[in-house]
Design a protein around this motif. Structure first.
Motif, PDB file in Angstrom:
ATOM      1  N   THR A   1      19.074 -76.943 -93.350  1.00  0.00           N
ATOM      2  CA  THR A   1      18.384 -76.064 -94.311  1.00  0.00           C
ATOM      3  C   THR A   1      19.306 -75.659 -95.461  1.00  0.00           C
ATOM      4  N   PHE A   2      20.592 -75.521 -95.142  1.00  0.00           N
ATOM      5  CA  PHE A   2      21.542 -75.023 -96.140  1.00  0.00           C
ATOM      6  C   PHE A   2      21.472 -75.772 -97.483  1.00  0.00           C
ATOM      7  N   PRO A   3      21.575 -77.128 -97.494  1.00  0.00           N
ATOM      8  CA  PRO A   3      21.576 -77.798 -98.801  1.00  0.00           C
ATOM      9  C   PRO A   3      20.279 -77.605 -99.584  1.00  0.00           C
ATOM     10  N   GLN A   4      19.161 -77.436 -98.857  1.00  0.00           N
ATOM     11  CA  GLN A   4      17.870 -77.254 -99.555  1.00  0.00           C
ATOM     12  C   GLN A   4      17.846 -75.938-100.342  1.00  0.00           C
ATOM     13  N   ARG A   5      18.566 -74.949 -99.844  1.00  0.00           N
ATOM     14  CA  ARG A   5      18.654 -73.675-100.553  1.00  0.00           C
ATOM     15  C   ARG A   5      19.809 -73.676-101.560  1.00  0.00           C
ATOM     16  N   PHE A   6      20.938 -74.224-101.117  1.00  0.00           N
ATOM     17  CA  PHE A   6      22.181 -74.137-101.864  1.00  0.00           C
ATOM     18  C   PHE A   6      22.152 -74.976-103.147  1.00  0.00           C
ATOM     19  N   VAL A   7      21.724 -76.229-103.048  1.00  0.00           N
ATOM     20  CA  VAL A   7      21.834 -77.137-104.199  1.00  0.00           C
ATOM     21  C   VAL A   7      21.026 -76.646-105.399  1.00  0.00           C
ATOM     22  N   PRO A   8      19.738 -76.301-105.231  1.00  0.00           N
ATOM     23  CA  PRO A   8      19.008 -75.808-106.417  1.00  0.00           C
ATOM     24  C   PRO A   8      19.564 -74.490-106.953  1.00  0.00           C
ATOM     25  N   ALA A   9      19.998 -73.599-106.065  1.00  0.00           N
ATOM     26  CA  ALA A   9      20.525 -72.302-106.538  1.00  0.00           C
ATOM     27  C   ALA A   9      21.821 -72.508-107.315  1.00  0.00           C
ATOM     28  N   LEU A  10      22.686 -73.373-106.807  1.00  0.00           N
ATOM     29  CA  LEU A  10      23.953 -73.626-107.505  1.00  0.00           C
ATOM     30  C   LEU A  10      23.696 -74.318-108.846  1.00  0.00           C
ATOM     31  N   ASN A  11      22.802 -75.307-108.853  1.00  0.00           N
ATOM     32  CA  ASN A  11      22.495 -76.008-110.106  1.00  0.00           C
ATOM     33  C   ASN A  11      21.922 -75.057-111.145  1.00  0.00           C
ATOM     34  N   GLN A  12      21.039 -74.182-110.707  1.00  0.00           N
ATOM     35  CA  GLN A  12      20.439 -73.237-111.652  1.00  0.00           C
ATOM     36  C   GLN A  12      21.508 -72.318-112.236  1.00  0.00           C
ATOM     37  N   PHE A  13      22.352 -71.769-111.370  1.00  0.00           N
ATOM     38  CA  PHE A  13      23.402 -70.848-111.810  1.00  0.00           C
ATOM     39  C   PHE A  13      24.372 -71.537-112.768  1.00  0.00           C
ATOM     40  N   LEU A  14      24.898 -72.686-112.366  1.00  0.00           N
ATOM     41  CA  LEU A  14      25.928 -73.328-113.186  1.00  0.00           C
ATOM     42  C   LEU A  14      25.344 -73.876-114.489  1.00  0.00           C
ATOM     43  N   GLY A  15      24.122 -74.364-114.430  1.00  0.00           N
ATOM     44  CA  GLY A  15      23.474 -74.857-115.649  1.00  0.00           C
ATOM     45  C   GLY A  15      23.226 -73.734-116.642  1.00  0.00           C
ATOM     46  N   HIS A  16      22.775 -72.609-116.121  1.00  0.00           N
ATOM     47  CA  HIS A  16      22.511 -71.444-116.963  1.00  0.00           C
ATOM     48  C   HIS A  16      23.812 -70.932-117.592  1.00  0.00           C
ATOM     49  N   LEU A  17      24.850 -70.839-116.751  1.00  0.00           N
ATOM     50  CA  LEU A  17      26.157 -70.363-117.210  1.00  0.00           C
ATOM     51  C   LEU A  17      26.719 -71.283-118.299  1.00  0.00           C
ATOM     52  N   ASP A  18      26.694 -72.567-118.041  1.00  0.00           N
ATOM     53  CA  ASP A  18      27.249 -73.515-119.004  1.00  0.00           C
ATOM     54  C   ASP A  18      26.459 -73.468-120.321  1.00  0.00           C
ATOM     55  N   GLY A  19      25.140 -73.427-120.220  1.00  0.00           N
ATOM     56  CA  GLY A  19      24.303 -73.376-121.433  1.00  0.00           C
ATOM     57  C   GLY A  19      24.539 -72.106-122.226  1.00  0.00           C
ATOM     58  N   HIS A  20      24.691 -71.004-121.530  1.00  0.00           N
ATOM     59  CA  HIS A  20      24.932 -69.718-122.196  1.00  0.00           C
ATOM     60  C   HIS A  20      26.255 -69.753-122.959  1.00  0.00           C
ATOM     61  N   HIS A  21      27.302 -70.264-122.340  1.00  0.00           N
ATOM     62  CA  HIS A  21      28.602 -70.318-123.019  1.00  0.00           C
ATOM     63  C   HIS A  21      28.580 -71.277-124.192  1.00  0.00           C
ATOM     64  N   ARG A  22      27.871 -72.380-124.036  1.00  0.00           N
ATOM     65  CA  ARG A  22      27.803 -73.339-125.153  1.00  0.00           C
ATOM     66  C   ARG A  22      27.175 -72.694-126.386  1.00  0.00           C
ATOM     67  N   ILE A  23      26.086 -71.956-126.181  1.00  0.00           N
ATOM     68  CA  ILE A  23      25.402 -71.373-127.340  1.00  0.00           C
ATOM     69  C   ILE A  23      26.236 -70.232-127.931  1.00  0.00           C
ATOM     70  N   GLU A  24      26.939 -69.507-127.082  1.00  0.00           N
ATOM     71  CA  GLU A  24      27.828 -68.460-127.609  1.00  0.00           C
ATOM     72  C   GLU A  24      28.924 -69.082-128.477  1.00  0.00           C
ATOM     73  N   ASP A  25      29.576 -70.117-127.940  1.00  0.00           N
ATOM     74  CA  ASP A  25      30.681 -70.752-128.681  1.00  0.00           C
ATOM     75  C   ASP A  25      30.188 -71.359-130.001  1.00  0.00           C
ATOM     76  N   ALA A  26      29.036 -72.028-129.944  1.00  0.00           N
ATOM     77  CA  ALA A  26      28.588 -72.801-131.105  1.00  0.00           C
ATOM     78  C   ALA A  26      27.847 -71.957-132.126  1.00  0.00           C
ATOM     79  N   VAL A  27      27.069 -70.996-131.675  1.00  0.00           N
ATOM     80  CA  VAL A  27      26.155 -70.297-132.578  1.00  0.00           C
ATOM     81  C   VAL A  27      26.562 -68.842-132.808  1.00  0.00           C
ATOM     82  N   TYR A  28      26.735 -68.092-131.744  1.00  0.00           N
ATOM     83  CA  TYR A  28      26.887 -66.639-131.908  1.00  0.00           C
ATOM     84  C   TYR A  28      28.307 -66.194-132.251  1.00  0.00           C
ATOM     85  N   PHE A  29      29.297 -66.712-131.524  1.00  0.00           N
ATOM     86  CA  PHE A  29      30.653 -66.202-131.751  1.00  0.00           C
ATOM     87  C   PHE A  29      31.119 -66.393-133.201  1.00  0.00           C
ATOM     88  N   PRO A  30      30.843 -67.525-133.838  1.00  0.00           N
ATOM     89  CA  PRO A  30      31.251 -67.652-135.257  1.00  0.00           C
ATOM     90  C   PRO A  30      30.624 -66.570-136.134  1.00  0.00           C
TER      91      PRO A  30
END
Ligand SMILES: [Fe+2]
Ligand SMILES: [Fe+2]
Length: 190
Positions: free
Chosen positions: A72-101
Motif C-alpha cells: 500500500t505504501f507506494p500507492q500513497r507515497f508516490v503520488p504525494a511525493l510527486n505532487q509535493f516536489l512538482g509543486h515546489l519546483d514549479g513555485h521556485h521556477r516562477i519566483e526565480d524567473a518572474v517575481y524575484f526580478p
C-alpha cells in the motif's frame, strides 16, 4: 552569501536584510490596505507546500511504524511525493524567473535579500534531488524485506532535511515579499 546566512545555518534573516519587516509586523499584514490577491495567493501557496511536505512525511512515518504495508505504501507515497516536489519546483521556477526580478527592481536594498532567497532555492533543489534519489532507493528496496528499514530510515532523514530547509525558506521569504508588497503595492510585482 556568507555561511552565516546559508539556509541550513541560519535562524531567520537579520533586520538589515529584511529592512521593511519591522514597519510591517506579521500580525497586521492582512489588515493593511495594500494586502490584496497576490499577498494572499503567495501565503496560500506556501501553506499548501507546508501541508504537502507534512503529508509526505506522515506517509513515510506510517510506513516506518507499520501502519502501512509495503504494497500500500507506494500507492500513497508516490503520488504525494510527486505532487509535493512538482509543486515546489514549479513555485521556485516562477519566483526565480518572474517575481524575484520584479522585487529586485523595486529598490536596490532588495538585492541582498533576493540573492539570499535565490541561493536558498539552489540549496532546496539539491536537497530535493537527494530526496528523489533516496525515494527511488526506498521503492527499489520494497521487494527485499531485509533492506526496507534501512532505506526507509535513509529516506526519512533526507525528507526531514528538505522539509526543515523549506520551512525556514518559506518563513524568511514571507518576511521579505509581504512587507515589500505592502510598501510598494502588489501591482509593481504582479
Ligand atoms: Fe522561494
Ligand atoms: Fe515562495
Amino acid at each position: 552569501m556568507t555561511d552565516a546566512h546559508a539556509l541550513a545555518a541560519r535562524d531567520g534573516i537579520p533586520d538589515d536584510i529584511a529592512y521593511l519587516r519591522s514597519a510591517y509586523p506579521k500580525g497586521d499584514w492582512a489588515k493593511h490596505v495594500n494586502f490584496g490577491e497576490l499577498c494572499n495567493f503567495w501565503l496560500h501557496v506556501h501553506q499548501s507546500l507546508r501541508a504537502e511536505g507534512a503529508a509526505v512525511e506522515s506517509i513515510i512515518a506510517d510506513f516506518r511504524e507499520d501502519r502501512l504495508d509495503a504494497r500500500t505504501f507506494p500507492q500513497r507515497f508516490v503520488p504525494a511525493l510527486n505532487q509535493f516536489l512538482g509543486h515546489l519546483d514549479g513555485h521556485h521556477r516562477i519566483e526565480d524567473a518572474v517575481y524575484f526580478p520584479k522585487f529586485r527592481a523595486l529598490d536596490p536594498r532588495m538585492q541582498r535579500g533576493f540573492d539570499l532567497l535565490e541561493s536558498d532555492h539552489h540549496a532546496i533543489h539539491a536537497a530535493l534531488e537527494t530526496t528523489v534519489g533516496s525515494a527511488r532507493g526506498l521503492l527499489a528496496s520494497l521487494n527485499q524485506p531485509q533492506r526496507d528499514a534501512r532505506a526507509a530510515d535513509e529516506h526519512a532523514a533526507h525528507a526531514a532535511t528538505l522539509t526543515a530547509l523549506l520551512l525556514r525558506h518559506l518563513a524568511d521569504e514571507e518576511d521579505l515579499v509581504i512587507p515589500a508588497m505592502l510598501e510598494h503595492g502588489e501591482r509593481r510585482v504582479g
